[in-house]
Scaffold this active site. Structure first.
Site, PDB file in Angstrom:
ATOM      1  N   GLY A  14      41.719  30.343  34.464  1.00  0.00           N
ATOM      2  CA  GLY A  14      42.495  30.813  35.603  1.00  0.00           C
ATOM      3  C   GLY A  14      43.055  32.216  35.498  1.00  0.00           C
ATOM      4  O   GLY A  14      43.916  32.590  36.309  1.00  0.00           O
ATOM      5  N   LYS A  35      39.648  45.987  34.278  1.00  0.00           N
ATOM      6  CA  LYS A  35      38.893  44.945  33.590  1.00  0.00           C
ATOM      7  C   LYS A  35      38.117  45.628  32.470  1.00  0.00           C
ATOM      8  O   LYS A  35      37.089  46.277  32.709  1.00  0.00           O
ATOM      9  CB  LYS A  35      37.930  44.260  34.570  1.00  0.00           C
ATOM     10  CG  LYS A  35      37.109  43.129  33.958  1.00  0.00           C
ATOM     11  CD  LYS A  35      37.924  41.868  33.787  1.00  0.00           C
ATOM     12  CE  LYS A  35      37.083  40.721  33.254  1.00  0.00           C
ATOM     13  NZ  LYS A  35      37.848  39.492  33.048  1.00  0.00           N
ATOM     14  N   ASP A  50      36.343  41.948  42.047  1.00  0.00           N
ATOM     15  CA  ASP A  50      36.091  41.630  43.456  1.00  0.00           C
ATOM     16  C   ASP A  50      36.867  40.402  43.887  1.00  0.00           C
ATOM     17  O   ASP A  50      37.376  40.331  45.009  1.00  0.00           O
ATOM     18  CB  ASP A  50      34.589  41.418  43.682  1.00  0.00           C
ATOM     19  CG  ASP A  50      33.780  42.659  43.362  1.00  0.00           C
ATOM     20  OD1 ASP A  50      33.769  43.587  44.172  1.00  0.00           O
ATOM     21  OD2 ASP A  50      33.181  42.702  42.268  1.00  0.00           O
ATOM     22  N   GLY A 200      42.390  24.867  42.170  1.00  0.00           N
ATOM     23  CA  GLY A 200      41.731  25.115  43.438  1.00  0.00           C
ATOM     24  C   GLY A 200      42.347  26.222  44.272  1.00  0.00           C
ATOM     25  O   GLY A 200      41.888  26.483  45.383  1.00  0.00           O
TER      26      GLY A 200
END
Length: 244
Positions: A14, A35, A50, A200
């Site tokens: 996550g 990143k 993205d 989720g």
């Protein structure tokens, strides 16, 4: 804080969604996301940056290196016969961004000590060079206490501040281990529990994600999530403070 380094206790737990939530809550600030190494993604395919932009908002992003194979960055670079990522290069890039933006969020690859290059540079080395705090993302269930404790120990050994721990994917029906971990994670980490992002959450519509992000992260990260209240709600009304 002008720089936050987001690391995990492992992979696929996550980090990207937590990074997006931090970005979503940085309202009114100029934000950049770095990143250092993206693995497992073909050239031209969407990567973690993205996804952060899709969920958290259209922020400036920098990807220092990309490798096709879904491996640790050093291994992926070696197999691609490409140079790895140096911690000094990460620190220099983030330092430049920090002079231009109000907040720079650095999302690692895997855990804190995953090797970036053949010389053994890691995200911890980059955080140390930057003097930046590390936000640790951890899973909810059984086994997480050990990995969180080891990560905290590695940070302290290097003199790196740990901002806190966020559960990267809190289950809709948490088991006993997950509920008990809410009491134990701060002690294992040696740092506060700063959030729990629902499992989720990354599948939510971006507008809904941004609206709800404040319910998942603590005030130090721009949200309104409260560790004691959340722990109590998951454990029959017993707050974390009562277990200390």
């Amino acid at each position: 804080m002008s720089v936050i380094v987001v690391s995990g206790t492992g992979t696929e737990i996550g980090k990207t969604v937590v990074t997006a939530a931090v970005v979503a809550l940085a309202k009114g600030r100029r934000v950049a996301v770095a990143k250092p190494a993206q693995t497992g993604v073909e050239p031209g395919e969407p990567g973690d940056l993205d996804e952060v932009r899709r969920l958290g908002g259209q922020v400036y992003g920098v990807e220092l290196a990309r490798f096709r194979e879904p491996l640790a960055p050093a291994a992926a670079a070696r197999r691609a016969e490409l140079p790895g990522v140096r911690a000094q290069a990460v620190a220099e890039c983030v330092g430049r961004l920090a002079r231009e933006y109000d907040l720079v969020v650095v999302e690692g690859a895997g855990g804190l000590l995953v090797r970036f290059d053949a010389d053994g540079d890691t995200l911890a080395d980059a955080a140390q060079l930057l003097g930046a705090p590390v936000l640790v993302v951890a899973p909810a269930g059984l086994g997480t206490l050990n990995s969180v404790a080891l990560t905290g120990e590695a940070l302290r050994a290097r003199g790196i501040d740990q901002l806190g721990v966020v559960v990267g994917s809190w289950p809709a029906e948490p088991d006993l281990a997950a509920r008990c971990n809410l009491f134990d994670l701060p002690e294992a980490a040696g740092a506060p529990l700063l959030g729990a992002v629902p499992a989720g959450a990354g599948r939510l519509a971006p507008t809904v994600f941004r609206e709800r992000a404040a319910d998942w992260l603590a005030p130090i990260l721009g949200g309104r999530w409260d560790a004691d209240a959340f722990t109590a709600s998951m454990n029959g009304g017993v707050p974390a403070a009562a277990m200390g």
